[in-house]
Design a protein around this motif. Structure first.
Motif, short mmCIF file in Angstrom:
data_model
loop_
_atom_site.label_atom_id
_atom_site.label_comp_id
_atom_site.label_asym_id
_atom_site.label_seq_id
_atom_site.Cartn_x
_atom_site.Cartn_y
_atom_site.Cartn_z
N ASP A 1 0.83 -1.20 0.00
CA ASP A 1 0.00 0.00 0.00
C ASP A 1 0.87 1.25 0.00
OD1 ASP A 1 1.04 0.01 2.48
OD2 ASP A 1 -0.84 -0.33 3.57
N ARG A 2 0.26 2.45 0.13
CA ARG A 2 0.99 3.73 0.07
C ARG A 2 2.00 3.86 1.21
NH1 ARG A 2 -3.48 8.39 -1.42
NH2 ARG A 2 -3.97 7.64 -3.53
N ALA A 3 1.60 3.48 2.42
CA ALA A 3 2.53 3.59 3.55
C ALA A 3 3.76 2.71 3.32
CB ALA A 3 1.81 3.18 4.84
N GLY A 4 3.54 1.53 2.78
CA GLY A 4 4.67 0.65 2.50
C GLY A 4 5.61 1.23 1.47
N ARG A 5 4.99 1.86 0.44
CA ARG A 5 5.84 2.44 -0.59
C ARG A 5 6.66 3.62 -0.03
NH1 ARG A 5 1.21 1.45 -3.89
NH2 ARG A 5 0.55 3.65 -3.70
N ALA A 6 6.04 4.41 0.87
CA ALA A 6 6.76 5.54 1.47
C ALA A 6 7.93 5.05 2.30
CB ALA A 6 5.81 6.37 2.32
N ILE A 7 7.71 3.98 3.08
CA ILE A 7 8.79 3.44 3.91
C ILE A 7 9.91 2.92 3.02
CG2 ILE A 7 9.36 1.58 5.54
CD1 ILE A 7 6.53 1.91 6.67
N MET A 8 9.55 2.23 1.95
CA MET A 8 10.59 1.73 1.05
C MET A 8 11.39 2.88 0.42
SD MET A 8 8.84 -1.48 -0.94
CE MET A 8 10.34 -1.76 -1.83
N LEU A 9 10.70 3.99 0.09
CA LEU A 9 11.39 5.13 -0.49
C LEU A 9 12.38 5.75 0.50
CD1 LEU A 9 11.79 7.09 -2.84
CD2 LEU A 9 9.83 8.41 -1.99
N LEU A 10 11.97 5.87 1.78
CA LEU A 10 12.85 6.39 2.81
C LEU A 10 14.06 5.50 3.00
CD1 LEU A 10 10.27 7.61 5.48
CD2 LEU A 10 11.75 9.04 4.01
N LEU A 11 13.83 4.19 2.98
CA LEU A 11 14.95 3.25 3.13
C LEU A 11 15.94 3.39 1.98
CD1 LEU A 11 13.10 0.03 4.38
CD2 LEU A 11 14.62 1.52 5.71
N LEU A 12 15.43 3.58 0.79
CA LEU A 12 16.32 3.76 -0.36
C LEU A 12 17.13 5.06 -0.23
CD1 LEU A 12 14.02 2.59 -3.29
CD2 LEU A 12 16.04 1.42 -2.39
N LEU A 13 16.48 6.15 0.25
CA LEU A 13 17.19 7.41 0.43
C LEU A 13 18.27 7.29 1.49
CD1 LEU A 13 14.21 9.95 0.24
CD2 LEU A 13 16.02 9.59 -1.46
N LEU A 14 17.96 6.64 2.61
CA LEU A 14 18.94 6.46 3.67
C LEU A 14 20.11 5.62 3.17
CD1 LEU A 14 16.63 5.85 6.76
CD2 LEU A 14 18.08 7.86 6.31
N THR A 15 19.80 4.59 2.39
CA THR A 15 20.88 3.75 1.86
C THR A 15 21.79 4.57 0.96
OG1 THR A 15 19.43 1.82 1.95
CG2 THR A 15 21.36 1.65 0.54
N GLY A 16 21.19 5.46 0.15
CA GLY A 16 21.99 6.30 -0.74
C GLY A 16 22.86 7.27 0.02
N LEU A 17 22.31 7.90 1.10
CA LEU A 17 23.09 8.83 1.89
C LEU A 17 24.27 8.15 2.56
CD1 LEU A 17 20.22 10.95 3.52
CD2 LEU A 17 21.89 11.71 1.81
N LEU A 18 24.01 7.00 3.11
CA LEU A 18 25.08 6.25 3.75
C LEU A 18 26.18 5.90 2.76
CD1 LEU A 18 23.04 3.90 6.13
CD2 LEU A 18 24.48 5.86 6.79
N ALA A 19 25.76 5.55 1.58
CA ALA A 19 26.75 5.16 0.57
C ALA A 19 27.62 6.35 0.17
CB ALA A 19 26.03 4.56 -0.66
N THR A 20 27.03 7.54 0.04
CA THR A 20 27.81 8.72 -0.37
C THR A 20 28.70 9.19 0.73
OG1 THR A 20 25.97 10.14 0.29
CG2 THR A 20 26.07 9.48 -2.02
#
Length: 253
Positions: free
Chosen positions: A230-249
């Motif tokens: 659902d929408r909440a799940g998609r939002a959580i997945m998007l945040l996880l992807l952003l955090l993963t990207g920040l950590l990587a940079t």
């Protein structure tokens, strides 16, 4: 209580098994035959019906006898039968031919018959075979196991011998001689109460056939097998992807 029929006086009477005497309660037979010419055969069925055969003119006949002595003609036998036996429920009636019919009339009717209790018609099963001697009348009875027995009267014009005791095959009519009596003139036989009276158990119910598997149609099960976010799940997945990207940079030198 045993029951007898008097050929000379056309009477039905009860007999006690204690001393063999006729007890009170005899009754007249009505609508049946002529005095002295019947040569009765008798049998009870599992349901208590009393059947009798008579050779009285105009033709041999099967009768049903009511408790009050009233006789009802079932129908013509089509054969000279004076020995009768019943087996099973519904009743199957068997009759034995009278052998030599009279002096000078050498008609040999040494045949076993099955009799239709609804019409009285007698259908031949088969002849008794070579082991059976000449006779003038007979008795017939089943034992409790379903074995059919007969006894023949071998006393008559030109014949003075002991009665033959016979085993009969109800399916073929073939007889096997078991012995000869030392006394003369037996023409009636009773071995056991009506047999084969047990009700046939109903057949077990047939189990329903197993359902036939059907091939899946296009699209069947896709919604059930693929998880939906659902929408909440998609939002959580998007945040996880952003955090993963920040950590990587941040880890990059």
């Amino acid at each position: 209580t045993l029951w007898g029929m008097d050929d000379q006086e056309l009477r039905l009477f009860p007999i006690t098994t204690a001393n063999g005497l006729v007890i009170s309660g005899e009754r007249s037979l009505t609508n049946m035959g002529r005095v002295g010419t019947n040569d009765f055969g008798m049998t009870f069925t599992c349901d208590g019906e009393l059947f009798a055969t008579s050779l009285a003119a105009p033709e041999p006949t099967l009768y049903r006898i009511a408790p009050d002595g009233r006789a009802t003609a079932v129908g013509a036998l089509g054969a000279p039968i004076s020995a009768l036996a019943a087996w099973g429920r519904p009743a199957r009636l068997y009759g034995l031919g009278n052998g030599l019919l009279s002096d000078g009339l050498q008609v040999d009717s040494r045949t076993l018959y099955e009799i239709d209790p609804a019409s009285g018609a007698a259908s031949p099963i088969g002849t008794l075979g070579p082991e059976v001697g000449d006779y003038f009348q007979a008795g017939l009875s089943f034992d409790e196991t379903g074995q059919l027995w007969a006894i023949t009267d071998r006393r008559g014009p030109g014949l003075e011998e002991g009665s033959e005791v016979l085993l009969l095959d109800p399916s073929t009519g073939v007889a096997t001689r078991q012995g000869t009596t030392t006394q003369l003139g037996f023409e009636s036989l009773a071995v056991a109460e009506p047999g084969g009276c047990e009700e046939e158990p109903p057949p077990p119910p047939t189990p329903p056939p197993p359902p036939t598997p059907q091939p899946p149609s296009a699209g069947d099960g896709l919604v059930e097998n693929i998880p939906v976010i659902d929408r909440a799940g998609r939002a959580i997945m998007l945040l996880l992807l952003l955090l993963t990207g920040l950590l990587a940079t941040q880890r990059r030198p």
